[in-house]
Motif scaffolding. Structure first.
Motif, PDB file in Angstrom:
ATOM      1  N   PRO A   1      -4.538  -4.856 -15.196  1.00  9.99           N
ATOM      2  CA  PRO A   1      -4.551  -6.095 -14.412  1.00  9.99           C
ATOM      3  C   PRO A   1      -3.394  -7.026 -14.772  1.00  9.99           C
ATOM      4  CG  PRO A   1      -6.740  -5.595 -15.242  1.00  9.99           C
ATOM      5  CD  PRO A   1      -5.790  -4.644 -15.917  1.00  9.99           C
ATOM      6  N   CYS A   2      -2.767  -7.570 -13.766  1.00 15.58           N
ATOM      7  CA  CYS A   2      -1.637  -8.492 -13.933  1.00 15.58           C
ATOM      8  C   CYS A   2      -2.115  -9.778 -14.608  1.00 15.58           C
ATOM      9  CB  CYS A   2      -1.045  -8.800 -12.559  1.00 15.58           C
ATOM     10  SG  CYS A   2       0.356  -9.918 -12.583  1.00 15.58           S
ATOM     11  N   LEU A   3      -1.453 -10.147 -15.700  1.00 17.97           N
ATOM     12  CA  LEU A   3      -1.812 -11.355 -16.451  1.00 17.97           C
ATOM     13  C   LEU A   3      -3.327 -11.439 -16.657  1.00 17.97           C
ATOM     14  CD1 LEU A   3       0.629 -13.827 -14.683  1.00 17.97           C
ATOM     15  CD2 LEU A   3       0.837 -12.971 -17.015  1.00 17.97           C
ATOM     16  N   ALA A   4      -3.854 -10.398 -17.245  1.00 15.66           N
ATOM     17  CA  ALA A   4      -5.310 -10.225 -17.369  1.00 15.66           C
ATOM     18  C   ALA A   4      -6.053 -11.407 -17.980  1.00 15.66           C
ATOM     19  CB  ALA A   4      -5.607  -8.966 -18.167  1.00 15.66           C
ATOM     20  N   ASN A   5      -5.435 -12.110 -18.904  1.00 14.65           N
ATOM     21  CA  ASN A   5      -6.127 -13.214 -19.574  1.00 14.65           C
ATOM     22  C   ASN A   5      -5.883 -14.572 -18.932  1.00 14.65           C
ATOM     23  OD1 ASN A   5      -7.260 -11.511 -21.544  1.00 14.65           O
ATOM     24  ND2 ASN A   5      -5.338 -11.501 -22.651  1.00 14.65           N
ATOM     25  N   SER A   6      -5.130 -14.597 -17.865  1.00 11.78           N
ATOM     26  CA  SER A   6      -4.811 -15.865 -17.211  1.00 11.78           C
ATOM     27  C   SER A   6      -5.840 -16.202 -16.139  1.00 11.78           C
ATOM     28  CB  SER A   6      -3.421 -15.774 -16.573  1.00 11.78           C
ATOM     29  OG  SER A   6      -3.161 -16.959 -15.857  1.00 11.78           O
ATOM     30  N   ARG A   7      -6.124 -17.477 -16.037  1.00  9.84           N
ATOM     31  CA  ARG A   7      -7.092 -17.953 -15.041  1.00  9.84           C
ATOM     32  C   ARG A   7      -6.434 -18.857 -13.993  1.00  9.84           C
ATOM     33  NH1 ARG A   7      -9.052 -14.025 -16.140  1.00  9.84           N
ATOM     34  NH2 ARG A   7     -10.414 -13.686 -17.880  1.00  9.84           N
ATOM     35  N   SER A   8      -5.113 -18.867 -13.948  1.00 13.77           N
ATOM     36  CA  SER A   8      -4.434 -19.703 -12.953  1.00 13.77           C
ATOM     37  C   SER A   8      -4.687 -19.129 -11.556  1.00 13.77           C
ATOM     38  CB  SER A   8      -2.922 -19.744 -13.215  1.00 13.77           C
ATOM     39  OG  SER A   8      -2.317 -18.512 -12.857  1.00 13.77           O
ATOM     40  N   PRO A   9      -4.638 -19.968 -10.531  1.00 14.43           N
ATOM     41  CA  PRO A   9      -4.798 -19.463  -9.168  1.00 14.43           C
ATOM     42  C   PRO A   9      -3.805 -18.335  -8.844  1.00 14.43           C
ATOM     43  CG  PRO A   9      -4.962 -21.848  -9.167  1.00 14.43           C
ATOM     44  CD  PRO A   9      -4.550 -21.443 -10.563  1.00 14.43           C
ATOM     45  N   LEU A  10      -2.566 -18.467  -9.301  1.00 15.89           N
ATOM     46  CA  LEU A  10      -1.555 -17.431  -9.050  1.00 15.89           C
ATOM     47  C   LEU A  10      -1.965 -16.102  -9.677  1.00 15.89           C
ATOM     48  CD1 LEU A  10       1.542 -16.707  -8.202  1.00 15.89           C
ATOM     49  CD2 LEU A  10       1.851 -16.865 -10.673  1.00 15.89           C
ATOM     50  N   ALA A  11      -2.377 -16.118 -10.921  1.00 12.33           N
ATOM     51  CA  ALA A  11      -2.742 -14.884 -11.613  1.00 12.33           C
ATOM     52  C   ALA A  11      -3.939 -14.218 -10.957  1.00 12.33           C
ATOM     53  CB  ALA A  11      -3.028 -15.169 -13.083  1.00 12.33           C
ATOM     54  N   ILE A  12      -4.943 -14.999 -10.626  1.00 15.95           N
ATOM     55  CA  ILE A  12      -6.140 -14.447  -9.987  1.00 15.95           C
ATOM     56  C   ILE A  12      -5.782 -13.827  -8.638  1.00 15.95           C
ATOM     57  CG2 ILE A  12      -8.355 -15.069  -8.931  1.00 15.95           C
ATOM     58  CD1 ILE A  12      -8.571 -17.224 -11.221  1.00 15.95           C
ATOM     59  N   GLU A  13      -5.012 -14.551  -7.835  1.00 19.73           N
ATOM     60  CA  GLU A  13      -4.614 -14.054  -6.514  1.00 19.73           C
ATOM     61  C   GLU A  13      -3.741 -12.809  -6.627  1.00 19.73           C
ATOM     62  OE1 GLU A  13      -1.578 -15.564  -3.146  1.00 19.73           O
ATOM     63  OE2 GLU A  13      -3.129 -17.008  -3.701  1.00 19.73           O
ATOM     64  N   THR A  14      -2.817 -12.794  -7.564  1.00 25.28           N
ATOM     65  CA  THR A  14      -1.921 -11.644  -7.725  1.00 25.28           C
ATOM     66  C   THR A  14      -2.690 -10.415  -8.196  1.00 25.28           C
ATOM     67  OG1 THR A  14      -0.071 -13.126  -8.202  1.00 25.28           O
ATOM     68  CG2 THR A  14       0.203 -10.819  -8.818  1.00 25.28           C
ATOM     69  N   ARG A  15      -3.607 -10.597  -9.143  1.00 20.44           N
ATOM     70  CA  ARG A  15      -4.438  -9.473  -9.599  1.00 20.44           C
ATOM     71  C   ARG A  15      -5.219  -8.879  -8.436  1.00 20.44           C
ATOM     72  NH1 ARG A  15      -5.427 -12.503 -14.270  1.00 20.44           N
ATOM     73  NH2 ARG A  15      -7.308 -13.411 -13.421  1.00 20.44           N
ATOM     74  N   GLU A  16      -5.871  -9.742  -7.655  1.00 19.54           N
ATOM     75  CA  GLU A  16      -6.675  -9.264  -6.527  1.00 19.54           C
ATOM     76  C   GLU A  16      -5.805  -8.563  -5.491  1.00 19.54           C
ATOM     77  OE1 GLU A  16      -8.805 -12.700  -5.139  1.00 19.54           O
ATOM     78  OE2 GLU A  16     -10.148 -12.692  -6.880  1.00 19.54           O
ATOM     79  N   LEU A  17      -4.646  -9.122  -5.198  1.00 23.50           N
ATOM     80  CA  LEU A  17      -3.729  -8.542  -4.226  1.00 23.50           C
ATOM     81  C   LEU A  17      -3.287  -7.152  -4.668  1.00 23.50           C
ATOM     82  CD1 LEU A  17      -1.915  -9.032  -1.663  1.00 23.50           C
ATOM     83  CD2 LEU A  17      -0.177  -9.833  -3.270  1.00 23.50           C
ATOM     84  N   ILE A  18      -2.848  -7.029  -5.904  1.00 22.47           N
ATOM     85  CA  ILE A  18      -2.391  -5.734  -6.409  1.00 22.47           C
ATOM     86  C   ILE A  18      -3.530  -4.723  -6.405  1.00 22.47           C
ATOM     87  CG2 ILE A  18      -1.664  -4.520  -8.514  1.00 22.47           C
ATOM     88  CD1 ILE A  18       0.172  -6.967  -9.074  1.00 22.47           C
ATOM     89  N   ASP A  19      -4.675  -5.092  -6.951  1.00 24.64           N
ATOM     90  CA  ASP A  19      -5.795  -4.149  -7.034  1.00 24.64           C
ATOM     91  C   ASP A  19      -6.252  -3.693  -5.652  1.00 24.64           C
ATOM     92  OD1 ASP A  19      -5.623  -4.390  -9.772  1.00 24.64           O
ATOM     93  OD2 ASP A  19      -7.433  -5.608  -9.984  1.00 24.64           O
ATOM     94  N   THR A  20      -6.354  -4.627  -4.721  1.00 29.38           N
ATOM     95  CA  THR A  20      -6.808  -4.284  -3.372  1.00 29.38           C
ATOM     96  C   THR A  20      -5.802  -3.397  -2.649  1.00 29.38           C
ATOM     97  OG1 THR A  20      -8.065  -6.340  -3.207  1.00 29.38           O
ATOM     98  CG2 THR A  20      -7.496  -5.244  -1.133  1.00 29.38           C
ATOM     99  N   ARG A  21      -4.540  -3.813  -2.641  1.00 30.33           N
ATOM    100  CA  ARG A  21      -3.518  -3.029  -1.930  1.00 30.33           C
ATOM    101  C   ARG A  21      -3.314  -1.654  -2.553  1.00 30.33           C
ATOM    102  NH1 ARG A  21       1.253  -7.245  -0.147  1.00 30.33           N
ATOM    103  NH2 ARG A  21      -0.058  -8.461   1.271  1.00 30.33           N
ATOM    104  N   LEU A  22      -3.306  -1.593  -3.874  1.00 29.16           N
ATOM    105  CA  LEU A  22      -3.099  -0.312  -4.539  1.00 29.16           C
ATOM    106  C   LEU A  22      -4.283   0.625  -4.291  1.00 29.16           C
ATOM    107  CD1 LEU A  22      -1.267   1.424  -6.245  1.00 29.16           C
ATOM    108  CD2 LEU A  22      -2.196   0.310  -8.289  1.00 29.16           C
ATOM    109  N   THR A  23      -5.484   0.112  -4.381  1.00 29.82           N
ATOM    110  CA  THR A  23      -6.677   0.938  -4.127  1.00 29.82           C
ATOM    111  C   THR A  23      -6.658   1.473  -2.701  1.00 29.82           C
ATOM    112  OG1 THR A  23      -7.983  -0.294  -5.741  1.00 29.82           O
ATOM    113  CG2 THR A  23      -9.204   0.923  -4.052  1.00 29.82           C
ATOM    114  N   ARG A  24      -6.381   0.609  -1.728  1.00 26.35           N
ATOM    115  CA  ARG A  24      -6.334   1.053  -0.326  1.00 26.35           C
ATOM    116  C   ARG A  24      -5.247   2.099  -0.104  1.00 26.35           C
ATOM    117  NH1 ARG A  24      -6.973  -4.843   2.534  1.00 26.35           N
ATOM    118  NH2 ARG A  24      -9.212  -5.069   2.149  1.00 26.35           N
TER     119      ARG A  24
END
Length: 143
Positions: free
Chosen positions: A93-116
């Motif tokens: 996970p991208c910036l796994a320990n970060s709780r900033s809006p950017l980190a959360i959004e980027t993690r979700e974006l990468i995980d979702t797009r990569l899984t699909r």
């Protein structure tokens, strides 16, 4: 390098090298930061050798030093349809320990797009391999 400095560099890189100060403030601090927060991050990036400048007319920060960031390369690979390279670039996970809006959004974006993208290959062996790297229920179930 501090997590916030990494987030600052990532935010600008994801935007193609320049990002408005107001969006940096929102995406890194959810608008809850002092006026000096973003200039301080720019200073810290410069201390690490990543040249940045503030452009007053656009109220934005621009990176002058080319920076290679796995998350940006991974998303570029997905955009170009290179799923294998994207999965190779994924190291968790991208910036796994970060709780900033950017980190959360980027993690979700990468995980979702990569899984699909992995599922779209239809390659059962590749999907099973991807399931060992990505924590995605869809990959384990093959949906």
């Amino acid at each position: 390098m501090s997590t916030r400095t990494l987030e600052f560099v990532l935010a600008i890189a994801l935007a193609g090298g320049e990002r408005r100060q107001s969006s940096l403030l929102r995406d890194l601090f959810a608008d809850c930061a002092s006026k000096s927060a973003i200039p301080t991050l720019a200073y810290r990036a410069r201390k690490l050798g990543i040249a940045t400048e503030f452009i007053p007319m656009r109220a934005s920060y621009r990176m002058l030093t080319p920076v290679v960031i796995d998350a940006v390369e991974l998303l570029d690979a997905l955009r170009s349809g290179d799923v294998r390279t994207a999965l190779w670039l994924y190291s968790g996970p991208c910036l796994a320990n970060s709780r900033s809006p950017l980190a959360i959004e980027t993690r979700e974006l990468i995980d979702t797009r990569l899984t699909r993208a992995v599922l779209a290959t239809g390659d059962r062996a590749f999907i099973e391999f991807a399931a060992t790297k990505l924590d995605a229920v869809e990959l384990r179930s093959g949906r």
